[in-house]
Write an enzyme that holds these catalytic residues in place. Structure first.
Site, PDB file in Angstrom:
ATOM      1  N   CYS A   1      -1.257   9.226   2.800  1.00 38.43           N
ATOM      2  CA  CYS A   1      -1.198   8.713   1.424  1.00 38.43           C
ATOM      3  C   CYS A   1      -2.410   9.153   0.612  1.00 38.43           C
ATOM      4  O   CYS A   1      -2.329   9.271  -0.610  1.00 38.43           O
ATOM      5  CB  CYS A   1      -1.086   7.181   1.442  1.00 38.43           C
ATOM      6  SG  CYS A   1      -2.463   6.335   2.259  1.00 38.43           S
TER       7      CYS A   1
ATOM      8  N   GLU B   1       0.883  -1.163   0.000  1.00 40.41           N
ATOM      9  CA  GLU B   1       0.000   0.000   0.000  1.00 40.41           C
ATOM     10  C   GLU B   1       0.916   1.206   0.000  1.00 40.41           C
ATOM     11  O   GLU B   1       1.588   1.490   0.984  1.00 40.41           O
ATOM     12  CB  GLU B   1      -0.925  -0.019   1.227  1.00 40.41           C
ATOM     13  CG  GLU B   1      -2.167   0.827   1.049  1.00 40.41           C
ATOM     14  CD  GLU B   1      -1.909   2.296   1.308  1.00 40.41           C
ATOM     15  OE1 GLU B   1      -1.806   3.059   0.319  1.00 40.41           O
ATOM     16  OE2 GLU B   1      -1.818   2.674   2.477  1.00 40.41           O
TER      17      GLU B   1
END
Length: 485
Positions: A286, A252
Site C-alpha cells: 500500500c 487502512e
C-alpha cells in the site's frame, strides 16, 4: 513433532482448536511454480456463527486474566516467532511470493508487534478527571468484546498481527479472516504460535474464506469492531456495512504515494531509494512509491539511472534468491500490464520493463508521464515506476494534491528542513524526509487520509488502545448523593 507440522493443521481451520470447516478444502498454491504446497479448510457462515459464540464465551474469561499474565503470553508469542522465523519466512516466500529479504523483514515486524502488545497489556488505561462534586471521577478503557480482523495477501503476517496482538493485549477475543491466497502465513501459522504461547482456547480464531465470510464477520452481532486492511473499493463496502450496523470500522486502504525528488539531491542515492520504493515485493504494498516527481534539471539522469537499475533486477522464483518474486495471481498481473500498456498508448515512453513471463513481471519504468495518464492517477499494485518532471515546488505540490489518496509521502532533498516545509503543504498520513515511501515500525502510528483510510489506527500504545477499546466514565463517592425528590 516439528513446529507447525502440516499433520496438525492441514485441511483444517482454527476455531476452538484445529477443526474441519464446512466450506470445503482449499489448496494452497505457490504462485512462483503453480505447485500445491498445502491445504486448509474454508469456513462457512455456520462456522462463523460457532466461532462467534466461542469467542464471546472465551473473552469473558480472558478479560479477567491479570495483565502481567497476558503480557507473558504475548512476549512468548513474539519469542516463538523469532525462534521459528525460518518457518514463517519459508511460508511468506512460497505462499505470498515474497523475496527473501522482504520475508525476513516481515517476520521481524510480526514478532515486534507481539512484543509491543506485551507492553500495551501493562500500559495505563485511563485517567483521573476533575469533578465539581466530592468524588473520584475517572475515564477508563474497556475491551470491546470480539474484534473482527480482515487482512490482505501482500504482507499477510504483519497486516494480521498488527491488529491481533494489541486487540488481545487489551482483553478482546479476535476472529481473523485472512486473504484466502495467504491464509497460512497470514493466519494459521499465527494460530499455532499463540496456541503454543499459552493463549486460552477460543480467544483467537482463524476462519479463512472469501468475501461472504468477511460479510458474515461484519454482520455478526457480537463482533463490535472491524479492523480491515485492503483496497479502497473493498474498504468502502466494509465501512458502509459496518456503519449501517453502528460498528466501528478501522480502514487502512490503498495509496498512490508520491516521491518528490528535488534538484539538489545525490541522484544515484535518490534512484536507489526510488527503485526500492517502487519495486520492493513487486510493488504490491500500500505504501509503494507509485509516482516519481523529479525536478526537470535532473529528470533525464534520474530516468536513465532508474531504467538501468530496473533492467538489473530480475523477477523469478524467490526460493532461488531472486530479489523479486511473482505477482500474487494472473488477475493482478493482467491488471498491472493493462496500466502499463494504456499509459504507453496515452503517450508515455517505456524506458524499461513492460514484459512478463507467467506471473513474473519485470520492473518497469515509464518516462514522459503526464498527470492524467492511468499509471500516474491510479494505484497499480505492481513493479511500475511512472516518472514525471516538474519545474517548481508549486507545480509539484499541485500535482501531488490532485490525488485523493493520502497514505505516504517521500521527499528527497539536500536541504531536509526545506523538504519538511514542503511536506506541510501536502496532506498525508505518513511523511518521510530523505527516504522513500515504504516503511513500518510497531511503535509508529500508521494510517492514511482521504481514499487511503480513516487515519492512524495502528502502531504504538495510544492508537491501539483507541482502536480496540471503549471509553467508560466511572465515578465513586463515599456516601449516597442526596436529591430533592
Amino acid at each position: 513433532m516439528t513446529f507447525f507440522d502440516p499433520s496438525a493443521w492441514g485441511g483444517r481451520l482454527y476455531s476452538g482448536g484445529w477443526v474441519t470447516g464446512r466450506g470445503g478444502e482449499h489448496t494452497v498454491v505457490e504462485p512462483a511454480t503453480g505447485s500445491a504446497i498445502g491445504t486448509y479448510a474454508e469456513a462457512s457462515r455456520e462456522d462463523l456463527s460457532r466461532a462467534a459464540a466461542i469467542a464471546e464465551q472465551a473473552q469473558r474469561s480472558w478479560e479477567q486474566v491479570p495483565p502481567d499474565e497476558k503480557a507473558a503470553i504475548l512476549r512468548r508469542a513474539g519469542s516463538l516467532i523469532d525462534e521459528h522465523a525460518d518457518v514463517l519466512v519459508d511460508w511468506l516466500v512460497r505462499e505470498a511470493g515474497s523475496g527473501q529479504g522482504k520475508a525476513h523483514f516481515e517476520a521481524g515486524l510480526v514478532s515486534s508487534e507481539f512484543f509491543l502488545a506485551a507492553g500495551t497489556a501493562l500500559a495505563p488505561y485511563g485517567q483521573l478527571l476533575r469533578s465539581a462534586k466530592p468524588r473520584l471521577s475517572l475515564a477508563r478503557r474497556r475491551p470491546v468484546g470480539t474484534v473482527g480482523v480482515i487482512s490482505p495477501f501482500n504482507f499477510p503476517g504483519i497486516l494480521s498481527a498488527r491488529s491481533i496482538a494489541p486487540a488481545l493485549a487489551l482483553g478482546n477475543a479476535v476472529i481473523l479472516k485472512p486473504d484466502p491466497r495467504t491464509a497460512v502465513s497470514g493466519g494459521l501459522l499465527l494460530a499455532a504460535v499463540l496456541e503454543e504461547a499459552g493463549l486460552p482456547e477460543g480467544v483467537f480464531q482463524v476462519l479463512p474464506g472469501g468475501a461472504p465470510i468477511g460479510v458474515a464477520l461484519i454482520e455478526e452481532p457480537s463482533v463490535r469492531v472491524i479492523s480491515f486492511t485492503g483496497s479502497t473499493a473493498a474498504g468502502r463496502a466494509v465501512g458502509e456495512l459496518a456503519g449501517r450496523l453502528l460498528k466501528r470500522a478501522h480502514l487502512e486502504l490503498g495509496g498512490n504515494n508520491a516521491l518528490i525528488v528535488l534538484d539538489d539531491v545525490d541522484v544515484p542515492a535518490a534512484v536507489s531509494a526510488g527503485a526500492w520504493g517502487s519495486f520492493l515485493h513487486q510493488g504490491q504494498i500500500c505504501m509503494t512509491t507509485g509516482r516519481h516527481l523529479v525536478h526537470e534539471r535532473i529528470y533525464d539522469e534520474y530516468v536513465e539511472r532508474l531504467a538501468r537499475t530496473a533492467e538489473g533486477l530480475r523477477a523469478g522464483d524467490p526460493t532461488t534468491g531472486t530479489p523479486l518474486g511473482p505477482l500474487i495471481d494472473a488477475g493482478q498481473r493482467d491488471k498491472v500490464h493493462a496500466f502499463v500498456t494504456s499509459t504507453v498508448d496515452a503517450g508515455a515512453r517505456l524506458a524499461a520493463g513492460g514484459t512478463y513471463t507467467d506471473l513474473f513481471y519485470q520492473p518497469t519504468v515509464l518516462a514522459e508521464v503526464s498527470p492524467d495518464q492511468p499509471a500516474f492517477t491510479e494505484e497499480i499494485f505492481g513493479p511500475v515506476a511512472p516518472v514525471l518532471k516538474f519545474a517548481d515546488l508549486d507545480e509539484a505540490v499541485d500535482i501531488v494534491n490532485r490525488s485523493e489518496y493520502g497514505l505516504s509521502l517521500g521527499i528527497l532533498a539536500k536541504d531536509a528542513f526545506a523538504a519538511y516545509e514542503l511536506a506541510e503543504r501536502i496532506p498525508s498520513g505518513i511523511v518521510h524526509i530523505n527516504d522513500q515511501t515504504v516503511d513500518d515500525e510497531a511503535v509508529a502510528p500508521f494510517g492514511g487520509v482521504g481514499f487511503s483510510g480513516t487515519g492512524s489506527r495502528f502502531g504504538g500504545h495510544e492508537p491501539n488502545i483507541e482502536a480496540f477499546t471503549e471509553t467508560q466514565w466511572v465515578t465513586v463517592q463515599s456516601s449516597i448523593e442526596r436529591y430533592p425528590f
